[in-house]
Scaffold this active site. Structure first.
Site, PDB file in Angstrom:
ATOM      1  N   LYS A  83       0.849  -1.198   0.000  1.00 42.49           N
ATOM      2  CA  LYS A  83       0.000   0.000   0.000  1.00 42.49           C
ATOM      3  C   LYS A  83       0.876   1.236   0.000  1.00 42.49           C
ATOM      4  CE  LYS A  83      -3.818   2.082   2.663  1.00 42.49           C
ATOM      5  NZ  LYS A  83      -4.625   1.962   3.908  1.00 42.49           N
ATOM      6  N   SER A 158      -9.525   1.821   3.263  1.00 46.58           N
ATOM      7  CA  SER A 158      -8.740   2.591   2.320  1.00 46.58           C
ATOM      8  C   SER A 158      -7.723   1.740   1.552  1.00 46.58           C
ATOM      9  CB  SER A 158      -7.987   3.696   3.062  1.00 46.58           C
ATOM     10  OG  SER A 158      -7.110   3.124   4.021  1.00 46.58           O
ATOM     11  N   SER A 182      -9.513  -0.458   7.509  1.00 49.56           N
ATOM     12  CA  SER A 182      -9.007  -0.404   6.135  1.00 49.56           C
ATOM     13  C   SER A 182      -8.297  -1.642   5.626  1.00 49.56           C
ATOM     14  CB  SER A 182      -8.078   0.784   5.972  1.00 49.56           C
ATOM     15  OG  SER A 182      -8.841   1.936   5.830  1.00 49.56           O
TER      16      SER A 182
HETATM   17  N1  GLN Z   1     -12.683   4.264   6.680  1.00 55.17           N
HETATM   18  C1  GLN Z   1     -12.082   4.735   7.892  1.00 55.17           C
HETATM   19  C2  GLN Z   1     -11.688   6.173   7.728  1.00 55.17           C
HETATM   20  O1  GLN Z   1     -11.994   6.720   6.720  1.00 55.17           O
HETATM   21  C3  GLN Z   1     -10.903   3.891   8.230  1.00 55.17           C
HETATM   22  C4  GLN Z   1      -9.735   4.179   7.395  1.00 55.17           C
HETATM   23  C5  GLN Z   1      -8.556   3.318   7.728  1.00 55.17           C
HETATM   24  O2  GLN Z   1      -8.660   2.306   8.416  1.00 55.17           O
HETATM   25  N2  GLN Z   1      -7.412   3.749   7.262  1.00 55.17           N
HETATM   26  O3  GLN Z   1     -11.119   6.758   8.572  1.00 55.17           O
END
Ligand code: GLN
Length: 482
Positions: A83, A158, A182
């Site tokens: 990532k 994400s 995420s």
């Molecule tokens: N979807 C969550 C956010 O937008 C978690 C994102 C993540 O785990 N990086 O903060």
């Protein structure tokens, strides 16, 4: 000499064995994966940068070892991808943001370095929501990612690129980060396995920080065993990350085969309430039933503060993000607005031009929550609720070994469906943020499909540093489905 995908089975052990037996080479394997990426990725969008030189150099190292008959390390020649929030020396690292468009880091993230020391070949960097803020990968400053299972749908976020790359067989394993879900949510949307380890289990040195008390690095792969192999490689204390824990790392792969009979599986009604899709509910309940048939004892538990998890998360995460993202000022990293005349103009215009909408929204929310007069009402209150949520889990884990729940309330939604409704998007994380707030490990493992053939994920939570039990239950469940 060129083993095809069938010979290697596309598994970590299969690839390593084929290279050790000289049925193929690491270089041929990497080329084969690049060919697949070139064919598949234009319609998926998982990769942001390919690191072909680096992959080739690593493959040559592995092939030399194999030619000399040396024992090969655990991930020898295995194509992986990372990532784009983890820094890679001499390979562009963007965090999915325009502000880091041309940022080439001078060092490697520890987790990436450990994968390479174990022989893995890093193919490239994977798309994600900007600074890992999002649940659909639609917040990437570059392009969206399409779910390989249905390209009109999101892969989750994400770490959407990390999940999609594994699902489309463009990498055998990938690394993602999980601040509020995420890793687990995209794993569930794409039908692969994703693990968020315990806070402190995996070094975050070289992870571009979003919310430091919630951020975790973890693996994606097709099977639980491969996730265990990757975790074994990246876990453990790192002097470069003071939050990494000095806790022995078990042999997660050996632990997989221990029996699950007699383990207590908790089920909390708070994870099966309003908003849960009926097909997701049915699949998760069937999975829990299966665990019972495998000899686990299903025990009701209560996690009474769960309803406060989303608001708590969005105070803590945005507050920490507003502080962490202060370093992107146009001076030290990446994008600098070209036309600024004064220093403060330069800061303002660089940040305005470099950050996308969602990142700005989070910085504003977080700055507000931390400002004088609101700190006690929001940030301090959120910290207290965080403690209550953690205690809920502590109490539950006095009675059970693992807690089972859905990973996400719905299967993958359509691209564009929630982009204009941040609150609806935030609710996609309703079942995952709790594990980040409490620091406990969580895994998502496929447990079925809905009528439209969209994957559904079973989530399992465990005690702090007890990834071994999680992996073992997930592995046993996975085998029972095959
Ligand atoms: N979807 C969550 C956010 O937008 C978690 C994102 C993540 O785990 N990086 O903060």
């Amino acid at each position: 000499m060129i083993a095809d995908r069938e010979t290697t089975g596309l598994t970590i052990d299969g690839i390593r064995a084929a290279i050790a037996d000289r049925k193929t080479t690491a270089a041929a394997t990497a080329s084969e994966f690049y060919a697949r990426i070139k064919q598949e990725d234009p319609s998926i969008g998982a990769f942001l940068t390919l690191s072909e030189d680096r992959a080739q150099a690593q493959a040559e190292r592995i092939d030399k070892m194999a030619a000399e008959g040396k024992p090969l390390p655990a991930l020898a020649g295995v194509p992986v991808a990372i990532k784009d929030v983890m820094v890679t020396r001499d390979v562009r690292t963007t965090a999915g943001s325009k502000i880091l468009e041309n940022f080439v880091p001078p060092y490697d993230c520890t987790a990436v370095a450990r994968l390479e020391s174990a022989g893995a070949v890093v193919l490239g960097k994977l798309n994600c929501d900007e600074f890992a803020m999002g649940s659909s990968n639609e917040n990437s400053a570059y392009h969206e990612v399409h779910n390989p299972r249905d390209k009109s749908r999101v892969p989750g976020g994400s770490s959407g690129g990390s999940a999609a790359a594994v699902a489309a067989e463009m990498a055998v394993a990938t690394l993602g980060s999980d601040t509020g879900g995420s890793i687990r949510q995209p794993a569930s949307f794409c039908g692969v396995v994703g693990l968020k380890p315990t806070y402190g289990r995996v070094s975050r040195y070289g992870l571009i920080a979003f919310a430091s008390s919630l951020d975790h690095i973890g693996p994606f792969a097709k099977t639980v065993k491969e996730v265990a192999l990757v975790l074994r490689t990246i876990a453990g204390r790192d002097p470069m990350d003071s939050t990494s824990a000095e806790v022995p790392v078990p042999d997660y792969v050996a632990e997989l085969e221990k029996p699950v009979k007699g383990l207590k599986i908790g089920v909390a009604k708070e994870y099966f309430g309003e908003g849960l899709d009926i097909e997701v509910r049915a699949a998760v309940e069937a999975a829990i039933q299966k665990l019972a048939e495998l000899g686990c004892e299903v025990v009701p538990v209560s996690l009474p503060h769960t309803e406060y998890a989303i608001p708590t998360y969005y105070i803590v995460a945005t507050a920490e993000a507003s502080s962490n993202l202060a370093r992107f000022d146009g001076v030290r990293y990446g994008f600098r607005a070209p036309k600024a005349r004064t220093l403060s103009d330069m800061y303002r215009l660089s940040r305005d031009g470099g950050f996308g909408m969602e990142v700005k929204r989070r910085i504003m929310l977080g700055t507000y929550a931390l400002s004088a007069g609101y700190y006690d009402a929001y940030y301090l209150k959120a910290q207290k609720v965080r403690t209550l949520l953690t205690r809920d889990f502590d109490e539950a884990f006095k009675k059970v070994d693992v807690i089972a729940a859905p990973t996400a309330p719905t299967p993958a939604f359509k691209l564009g469906e929630k982009v204009n409704d941040p609150l609806a998007m935030y609710l996609a994380d309703i079942y995952t943020v709790t594990a980040n707030l409490a620091g406990i490990p969580g895994i998502s493992v496929p447990c079925g499909e809905n009528q439209e053939k969209l994957p559904i994920g079973l989530q399992l939570f465990g005690r702090h540093f007890d990834e071994a039990t999680l992996l073992r239950v997930a592995h046993t469940y996975e085998n029972s489905r095959d």
